[in-house]
Design an enzyme around this catalytic site. Structure first.
Site, PDB file in Angstrom:
ATOM      1  CD1 TRP A 105      -2.154  -2.260   1.683  1.00  0.00           C
ATOM      2  CD2 TRP A 105      -2.954  -1.222  -0.120  1.00  0.00           C
ATOM      3  NE1 TRP A 105      -3.140  -3.059   1.150  1.00  0.00           N
ATOM      4  CE2 TRP A 105      -3.646  -2.452   0.046  1.00  0.00           C
ATOM      5  CE3 TRP A 105      -3.280  -0.406  -1.194  1.00  0.00           C
ATOM      6  CZ2 TRP A 105      -4.650  -2.862  -0.837  1.00  0.00           C
ATOM      7  CZ3 TRP A 105      -4.280  -0.822  -2.076  1.00  0.00           C
ATOM      8  CH2 TRP A 105      -4.948  -2.029  -1.880  1.00  0.00           C
ATOM      9  CG  ASP A 175      -3.072   4.364   4.165  1.00  0.00           C
ATOM     10  OD1 ASP A 175      -4.058   4.188   4.908  1.00  0.00           O
ATOM     11  OD2 ASP A 175      -2.909   3.755   3.088  1.00  0.00           O
ATOM     12  CE  LYS A 199      -8.129  -1.675   4.831  1.00  0.00           C
ATOM     13  NZ  LYS A 199      -8.292  -2.956   4.155  1.00  0.00           N
TER      14      LYS A 199
END
Length: 363
Positions: A105, A175, A199
């Site tokens: 990511w 992030d 999430k």
């Protein structure tokens, strides 16, 4: 109906009582005669939902008053572009941004940022196949970076920062998609915190952005108005129609988390859940976790079986026991157990019991 233990990395399991409340309110929210899905985003009914969610998130994260909370769309992937479009304008062009590369990511973030600025990869975990976080003293930061970007938890690789790096006066951008609200964080040490909700917060659709006010108002001319943080902030996240139902569910999750005792209480549970699974993994050679022990994620635990040929048998047996979504990401294979806030410790115990039984049968 018996619900499975859902170990999906996202969209992920939600608290059962939140799902039940949403079901009860589906057709008629608080006597309004409407579902939240049908409400005007500017009407008094939804605005009360929105303001509650905003305040509850500020309370849970202890967000200082000089930070704005934005409810946006596009997920963390969209923010990969939105971030440089909003921040590199603070510096003479062409500007530089520093990125720490710890896995899939952060790698995706780097690719998008390169379209808008010069990217300096200040540190990378490539030599270990992205199984650790590079020590802060190895980072080679630029002297004039617009910001420093990190991904605090790599959902696929199972690598997590267990520290907040000091980057001086340069804004630290994080992030936190798969870590947010799972542990205490000093928000004041970050310029920007962002993450997709799917999430630890709610369903896919809403993206949380927490941004320090002095970082607003620097968007590049090419930045679309709907992605300009200053415009979004000035319009209370209502510049365009926001993902109203996702915000509503997120608000219910925030209230659920408060009832659990807030972030400090859920962090203790998360530590216990992760320890339970990692302790078992470390006790056997039948399963393997590749991540350096001091960088292991509490949220996402990848592991492999000693024989890859057993993978499908393992997954089939797990499903029979009500343990689902354990297949690892296609880029790395193996297994992955995502044990976010809403996963009860009973679910982790059930997984470990199954793993132990499977090892006895096939070891």
């Amino acid at each position: 109906m018996k619900r499975h233990y859902n170990f999906s990395a996202g969209p992920a399991t939600l608290p059962t009582e939140v799902m039940q409340q949403a079901a009860d309110e589906m057709l008629d929210w608080h006597g309004s005669g409407m579902s939240v899905m049908e409400m005007s985003h500017r009407g008094k009914e939804f605005m009360s939902i929105y303001h509650d969610a905003l305040q509850d998130l500020r309370d849970l994260m202890n967000i200082p008053s000089n930070y704005k909370i934005l409810f946006m769309q596009g997920g963390a992937i969209a923010e990969n572009a939105i971030i440089p479009m909003n921040l590199v304008g603070m510096k003479p062009q062409p500007a530089t941004a520093d990125y720490i590369h710890t896995g899939h990511w952060s790698g995706r973030s780097i690719l998008d940022a390169r379209k808008y600025c010069k990217v300096n990869i200040a540190a990378t975990a490539e030599t270990s196949h992205y199984t650790h976080v590079p020590a802060r003293d190895t980072w080679k930061l630029s002297t004039d970076a617009a910001y420093v970007h990190i991904c605090t938890n790599e959902t696929i690789g199972g690598v997590e920062y267990h520290f907040t790096p000091d980057v001086g006066d340069v804004p630290l951008v994080a992030d936190m998609s798969s870590q947010i609200l799972s542990r205490e964080v000093d928000v004041s040490r970050f310029g920007v915190i962002y993450g997709g909700a799917q999430k630890n917060i709610g369903p896919a659709g809403v993206t949380i952005v927490v941004v320090r006010e002095d970082l607003l108002g620097h968007a590049l001319p090419i930045c679309p108005s709907a992605f300009d943080w200053k415009v979004v902030a000035e319009n209370d996240s209502m510049f365009n129609t926001p993902p109203t139902y996702s915000i509503y569910i997120a608000g219910l999750v925030f209230k659920w988390l408060k009832r659990q005792g807030g972030v400090p209480a859920i962090e203790k549970v998360n530590i216990a859940k992760a320890a339970l699974l990692y302790d078992y993994l470390d006790s056997t050679e039948f399963y393997r976790n590749p991540v350096a022990k001091d960088c292991r994620s509490r949220m996402n635990v990848p592991f492999s079986l000693h024989k890859e040929s057993l993978n499908e048998l393992f997954l089939d047996g797990a499903k029979e026991r009500g343990l689902v979504q354990l297949k690892g990401h296609s880029s790395v294979g193996g297994m992955r157990a995502s044990i976010y806030n809403a996963m009860p410790i009973e679910g982790v115990r059930a997984l470990v019991d199954y793993m132990r039984d499977f090892e006895k049968q096939h070891g």
